[in-house]
Design a protein around this motif. Structure first.
Motif, short mmCIF file in Angstrom:
data_model
loop_
_atom_site.label_atom_id
_atom_site.label_comp_id
_atom_site.label_asym_id
_atom_site.label_seq_id
_atom_site.Cartn_x
_atom_site.Cartn_y
_atom_site.Cartn_z
N LYS A 1 0.83 -1.20 0.00
CA LYS A 1 0.00 0.00 0.00
C LYS A 1 0.86 1.25 0.00
O LYS A 1 0.61 2.19 -0.75
CB LYS A 1 -0.93 -0.01 1.21
CG LYS A 1 -1.86 1.20 1.26
CD LYS A 1 -2.79 1.10 2.44
CE LYS A 1 -3.73 2.31 2.49
NZ LYS A 1 -4.65 2.23 3.64
N SER A 2 1.89 1.26 0.86
CA SER A 2 2.74 2.44 0.91
C SER A 2 3.51 2.62 -0.38
O SER A 2 3.74 3.74 -0.84
CB SER A 2 3.73 2.32 2.09
OG SER A 2 4.55 1.19 1.92
N LEU A 3 3.88 1.51 -1.01
CA LEU A 3 4.57 1.59 -2.29
C LEU A 3 3.67 2.20 -3.35
O LEU A 3 4.07 3.09 -4.10
CB LEU A 3 5.02 0.19 -2.72
CG LEU A 3 5.67 0.08 -4.10
CD1 LEU A 3 6.94 0.90 -4.16
CD2 LEU A 3 5.95 -1.38 -4.43
N LYS A 4 2.41 1.75 -3.39
CA LYS A 4 1.50 2.26 -4.39
C LYS A 4 1.23 3.75 -4.18
O LYS A 4 1.19 4.53 -5.13
CB LYS A 4 0.18 1.48 -4.31
CG LYS A 4 -0.81 1.85 -5.41
CD LYS A 4 -0.23 1.58 -6.77
CE LYS A 4 -1.22 1.94 -7.86
NZ LYS A 4 -0.62 1.79 -9.19
N LEU A 5 1.07 4.15 -2.92
CA LEU A 5 0.85 5.57 -2.64
C LEU A 5 2.03 6.41 -3.10
O LEU A 5 1.87 7.51 -3.61
CB LEU A 5 0.60 5.76 -1.14
CG LEU A 5 -0.73 5.24 -0.62
CD1 LEU A 5 -0.80 5.36 0.89
CD2 LEU A 5 -1.90 5.99 -1.27
N HIS B 1 11.17 -3.82 -10.78
CA HIS B 1 10.06 -3.45 -11.65
C HIS B 1 10.17 -2.01 -12.13
O HIS B 1 10.03 -1.72 -13.32
CB HIS B 1 8.74 -3.65 -10.89
CG HIS B 1 7.52 -3.46 -11.72
ND1 HIS B 1 7.12 -4.37 -12.67
CD2 HIS B 1 6.58 -2.47 -11.73
CE1 HIS B 1 5.99 -3.95 -13.24
NE2 HIS B 1 5.65 -2.80 -12.69
N PHE B 2 10.45 -1.10 -11.21
CA PHE B 2 10.44 0.32 -11.55
C PHE B 2 11.72 0.80 -12.23
O PHE B 2 11.80 1.98 -12.62
CB PHE B 2 10.16 1.16 -10.30
CG PHE B 2 8.79 0.90 -9.72
CD1 PHE B 2 7.65 1.24 -10.42
CD2 PHE B 2 8.66 0.30 -8.48
CE1 PHE B 2 6.39 0.99 -9.92
CE2 PHE B 2 7.41 0.05 -7.95
CZ PHE B 2 6.27 0.39 -8.66
N LEU C 1 12.72 13.86 -7.38
CA LEU C 1 11.82 12.71 -7.45
C LEU C 1 12.19 11.67 -6.41
O LEU C 1 11.32 11.05 -5.79
CB LEU C 1 11.84 12.11 -8.85
CG LEU C 1 10.94 10.88 -9.07
CD1 LEU C 1 9.50 11.19 -8.70
CD2 LEU C 1 11.02 10.41 -10.49
N ALA C 2 13.47 11.47 -6.21
CA ALA C 2 13.92 10.49 -5.21
C ALA C 2 13.44 10.86 -3.82
O ALA C 2 13.15 9.99 -3.00
CB ALA C 2 15.43 10.37 -5.25
N ASN C 3 13.36 12.17 -3.54
CA ASN C 3 12.86 12.61 -2.24
C ASN C 3 11.36 12.41 -2.11
O ASN C 3 10.85 12.10 -1.04
CB ASN C 3 13.18 14.10 -2.03
CG ASN C 3 14.66 14.33 -1.74
OD1 ASN C 3 15.33 13.47 -1.20
ND2 ASN C 3 15.16 15.50 -2.13
N ILE C 4 10.65 12.56 -3.23
CA ILE C 4 9.19 12.43 -3.21
C ILE C 4 8.75 10.97 -3.17
O ILE C 4 7.83 10.61 -2.43
CB ILE C 4 8.58 13.12 -4.45
CG1 ILE C 4 8.84 14.62 -4.41
CG2 ILE C 4 7.08 12.84 -4.56
CD1 ILE C 4 8.50 15.33 -5.71
N ALA C 5 9.40 10.15 -3.96
CA ALA C 5 8.97 8.75 -4.11
C ALA C 5 10.16 7.82 -4.17
O ALA C 5 10.49 7.27 -5.23
CB ALA C 5 8.12 8.61 -5.35
N ALA D 1 10.53 4.86 -3.32
CA ALA D 1 10.22 3.47 -3.66
C ALA D 1 10.39 3.18 -5.14
O ALA D 1 10.78 2.07 -5.52
CB ALA D 1 8.80 3.13 -3.22
N ILE D 2 10.09 4.15 -6.01
CA ILE D 2 10.22 3.90 -7.44
C ILE D 2 11.59 4.31 -7.97
O ILE D 2 11.89 4.10 -9.14
CB ILE D 2 9.12 4.60 -8.25
CG1 ILE D 2 9.30 6.13 -8.25
CG2 ILE D 2 7.74 4.21 -7.76
CD1 ILE D 2 8.38 6.84 -9.24
#
Length: 330
Positions: A2-6, A281-282, A292-296, A298-299
């Motif tokens: 869930k946290s990954l998807k968010l 995957h990402f 972007l690395a700071n925002i997300a 996980a991806i």
């Protein structure tokens, strides 16, 4: 999960994929919409060869060096349409689009209605997507102001994750969605199972699939395809065009062997199969900027020893080469 998807949705919602490589040549770029008689107009980004002077262009936090609305250069150009993953946008594979434009292709990437960063209301209605891709092709060949530069006999398609499944359906794949329930009972952590649980759906919404195939598509690149297990053993028997198939070696979102490997085994002709060691995957998404690395994260985080920047140079070159071999002029 869930946290990954968010994190993924948050990242795409801010359009924060920042250009991290420098193009050798300028690509023209347009932002527009394609008519869809069955829904809202489809947002599209279009990249193409141009000799107009490039300038830095920002869309949200995304910055590209492109010739915005520059004149199209060339004639009888091949067209490649792009389908993004769940919750994505037309910017999801901008670096691959630019690489193709630099190589002489027109590229049209869509933001799927009902399955994008801002609207996830139809994320389980995955068979909406092939129809939307056909509407994008219609627009590019019949309505786009640069349509006279396109060779309608040379159309390719690129798709990642849910976009990979979309591509397979668009080239003749027939999925057996009755397999989703049993698979999710056995593997409830798989992404599709988590998505259905989140939306309260008991299965994949299935409209008529008889109109999904678009015979105008002559070659396809499929990266980390979702729902691959629904296409085996014979769901791809109608695929008659060349396919380049990519699998991330360490994909925990769509784990081996239920997805890309299932597709490889079901294709009637052996694809150009590429397994990327240590990739997640990402890693098929463009290399991340610091913002972007700071925002997300996980991806953006790759496994130790995996160089996403270097991989995308190879990946983009391979995609360009594949289409070059398989979308030749008659």
């Amino acid at each position: 999960m869930k946290s990954l998807k968010l994190a993924v949705l948050s990242a795409v919602a801010t359009l924060a994929m920042t250009l991290s490589t420098t193009c050798v040549h300028a690509a023209g770029f347009q932002h527009g919409f394609a008519a869809d008689p069955n829904g809202k107009p489809l947002e599209i980004g279009i990249w193409y060869p141009s000799q107009a002077a490039p300038k830095s262009m920002s869309m949200g936090a995304t910055t590209m060096s492109v010739a915005f609305n520059g004149a199209v250069e060339g004639h009888a150009l091949p067209l490649v349409v792009m389908s993004h993953g769940t919750g994505g946008s037309f910017l999801e594979h901008y670096d691959t689009a630019i690489a193709l434009a630099d190589a002489g292709y027109v590229v049209a990437a869509v933001t799927h209605t009902g399955d994008n960063y801002a609207d996830k209301s139809r994320s389980v209605y995955i068979m909406d997507r092939p129809r939307q891709m056909s509407r994008v092709i219609d627009h590019m060949l019949s309505s786009w102001d640069g349509r006279a530069t396109i060779d309608s006999a040379r159309v390719g398609m690129f798709g990642f994750s849910a976009g990979g499944f979309t591509t397979l359906a668009s080239i003749g794949g027939l999925a057996d969605f009755s397999k989703v329930g049993p698979m999710c009972h056995e593997h409830p952590a798989d992404f599709v199972c988590q998505l259905m649980a989140k939306t309260g759906q008991a299965g994949i919404a299935l409209p008529d699939t008889s109109l999904a195939q678009d015979h105008r598509i002559k070659a396809a690149v499929v990266a980390a395809p979702a729902l691959g297990f629904t296409l085996s053993p014979d769901g791809l028997k109608n695929v008659k065009i060349p396919v380049q198939l990519w699998r991330a070696g360490d994909d925990t979102i769509l784990p081996h062997p239920r997805y890309a490997e299932a597709v490889r085994q079901a294709l009637p002709e052996a694809p150009d199969y590429q397994v990327v060691s240590k990739a997640g995957h990402f890693d098929f998404l463009p290399p991340c900027s610091a913002a972007l690395a700071n925002i997300a994260p996980a991806i953006c985080k790759s496994d130790p020893g995996f160089d996403r920047v270097a991989f995308h140079q190879t990946f983009n070159s391979s995609v360009v080469d594949f289409f070059g071999k398989n979308l030749k002029r008659n």
